[in-house]
Design a protein around this motif. Structure first.
Motif, PDB file in Angstrom:
ATOM      1  N   LYS A 151     -15.013  -5.277  25.648  1.00 29.26           N
ATOM      2  CA  LYS A 151     -14.549  -5.688  26.979  1.00 29.26           C
ATOM      3  C   LYS A 151     -13.401  -4.780  27.385  1.00 29.26           C
ATOM      4  CE  LYS A 151     -17.129  -9.278  27.890  1.00 29.26           C
ATOM      5  NZ  LYS A 151     -18.175  -9.054  28.887  1.00 29.26           N
ATOM      6  N   TYR A 152     -13.379  -4.453  28.659  1.00 29.32           N
ATOM      7  CA  TYR A 152     -12.327  -3.587  29.171  1.00 29.32           C
ATOM      8  C   TYR A 152     -11.664  -4.254  30.372  1.00 29.32           C
ATOM      9  CZ  TYR A 152     -14.971  -0.070  26.559  1.00 29.32           C
ATOM     10  OH  TYR A 152     -15.631   0.629  25.594  1.00 29.32           O
ATOM     11  N   VAL A 153     -10.384  -4.043  30.504  1.00 30.91           N
ATOM     12  CA  VAL A 153      -9.679  -4.556  31.663  1.00 30.91           C
ATOM     13  C   VAL A 153      -8.740  -3.468  32.180  1.00 30.91           C
ATOM     14  CG1 VAL A 153      -7.776  -5.593  30.335  1.00 30.91           C
ATOM     15  CG2 VAL A 153      -8.390  -6.552  32.570  1.00 30.91           C
ATOM     16  N   THR A 154      -8.516  -3.463  33.475  1.00 33.18           N
ATOM     17  CA  THR A 154      -7.514  -2.568  34.041  1.00 33.18           C
ATOM     18  C   THR A 154      -7.027  -3.164  35.366  1.00 33.18           C
ATOM     19  OG1 THR A 154      -6.955  -0.260  34.460  1.00 33.18           O
ATOM     20  CG2 THR A 154      -9.057  -1.040  35.344  1.00 33.18           C
ATOM     21  N   THR A 155      -6.134  -2.464  36.038  1.00 31.14           N
ATOM     22  CA  THR A 155      -5.598  -2.988  37.305  1.00 31.14           C
ATOM     23  C   THR A 155      -6.302  -2.314  38.492  1.00 31.14           C
ATOM     24  OG1 THR A 155      -3.879  -1.313  37.549  1.00 31.14           O
ATOM     25  CG2 THR A 155      -3.324  -3.251  36.216  1.00 31.14           C
ATOM     26  N   ALA A 156      -6.184  -2.911  39.652  1.00 27.90           N
ATOM     27  CA  ALA A 156      -6.818  -2.368  40.863  1.00 27.90           C
ATOM     28  C   ALA A 156      -6.259  -0.977  41.191  1.00 27.90           C
ATOM     29  CB  ALA A 156      -6.606  -3.317  42.042  1.00 27.90           C
ATOM     30  N   LEU A 157      -4.960  -0.793  40.970  1.00 31.39           N
ATOM     31  CA  LEU A 157      -4.342   0.512  41.274  1.00 31.39           C
ATOM     32  C   LEU A 157      -4.895   1.605  40.372  1.00 31.39           C
ATOM     33  CD1 LEU A 157      -0.574  -0.380  41.883  1.00 31.39           C
ATOM     34  CD2 LEU A 157      -2.254   0.370  43.573  1.00 31.39           C
ATOM     35  N   VAL A 158      -5.181   1.249  39.129  1.00 34.19           N
ATOM     36  CA  VAL A 158      -5.759   2.229  38.199  1.00 34.19           C
ATOM     37  C   VAL A 158      -7.195   2.545  38.608  1.00 34.19           C
ATOM     38  CG1 VAL A 158      -6.507   2.609  35.802  1.00 34.19           C
ATOM     39  CG2 VAL A 158      -4.243   1.646  36.263  1.00 34.19           C
ATOM     40  N   VAL A 159      -7.937   1.518  38.983  1.00 37.23           N
ATOM     41  CA  VAL A 159      -9.326   1.718  39.430  1.00 37.23           C
ATOM     42  C   VAL A 159      -9.385   2.676  40.623  1.00 37.23           C
ATOM     43  CG1 VAL A 159     -11.139   0.500  40.722  1.00 37.23           C
ATOM     44  CG2 VAL A 159     -10.479  -0.304  38.477  1.00 37.23           C
ATOM     45  N   ASN A 160      -8.386   2.598  41.483  1.00 36.42           N
ATOM     46  CA  ASN A 160      -8.322   3.500  42.647  1.00 36.42           C
ATOM     47  C   ASN A 160      -8.197   4.966  42.259  1.00 36.42           C
ATOM     48  OD1 ASN A 160      -8.608   1.588  44.592  1.00 36.42           O
ATOM     49  ND2 ASN A 160      -6.410   1.294  44.915  1.00 36.42           N
ATOM     50  N   GLU A 161      -7.785   5.214  41.013  1.00 37.50           N
ATOM     51  CA  GLU A 161      -7.632   6.600  40.571  1.00 37.50           C
ATOM     52  C   GLU A 161      -8.960   7.217  40.110  1.00 37.50           C
ATOM     53  OE1 GLU A 161      -3.108   7.034  39.118  1.00 37.50           O
ATOM     54  OE2 GLU A 161      -4.442   6.099  37.666  1.00 37.50           O
TER      55      GLU A 161
END
Ligand SMILES: [Zn+2]
Length: 166
Positions: free
Chosen positions: A23-33
């Motif tokens: 499972k992976y998680v990240t933040t919306a700001l990181v996804v924008n990159e």
């Protein structure tokens, strides 16, 4: 395994794949990159298959992380970097077992300071923790790393910013 993932891990590692068993998680700001085709495609697939999810840090943790970064004298951390560090703090507080994957040395440095386990995708891991010191070369006065002063408040000389490795 549960991974908190930074964009650097995916962007630097052209062989990177989300492994469906993890499972992976990240933040919306990181996804924008994730802007290029390859990483966007990987990310969108992983989101659709619920291998990757997006979470946000608490606002107060974000403030805390911002203060900590400023206090340690780091100026090069971006908003996405900060959101990732804050989310790591939240996950740790919740007692979650996870590994932070990042190739960013500044983020790795904070993972060390905060005792958060991390792995790097490509570039290798830092072995030392970096902090900064500010001192006056003329009179020897030292100031906290968070100081914004450019000149010595005692003698007016130009202050020197030094990187320290532990
Ligand atoms: Zn001085």
């Amino acid at each position: 395994m549960f991974y908190l993932i930074d964009s650097s891990a995916v962007l630097n590692d052209f062989g990177f794949q989300f492994v469906p068993e993890h499972k992976y998680v990240t933040t919306a700001l990181v996804v924008n990159e994730f802007r290029d085709m390859r990483s966007r495609h990987l990310m969108e697939n992983a989101l659709r298959q619920s291998v990757l999810s997006i979470a946000e840090p608490k606002k107060q943790t974000l403030n805390y992380a911002g203060d900590l970064v400023a206090e340690k004298g780091f100026t090069r951390l971006s908003k996405p970097d900060l959101s990732l560090i804050a989310l790591a703090i939240d996950l740790k507080k919740q007692g979650k077992k996870f590994i932070l994957i990042t190739d960013d040395y500044s983020i790795q440095n904070f993972a060390k300071i905060l005792e958060i386990p991390f792995e790097s995708a490509m570039r290798g891991e830092i072995s030392k923790t970096i902090t900064f010191s500010i001192s006056c070369p003329s009179c020897g006065k030292t100031l906290p790393a968070s100081s914004k002063e450019r000149k010595c408040p005692d003698c007016g000389s130009r202050l020197r910013r030094k990187m320290l490795e532990k």
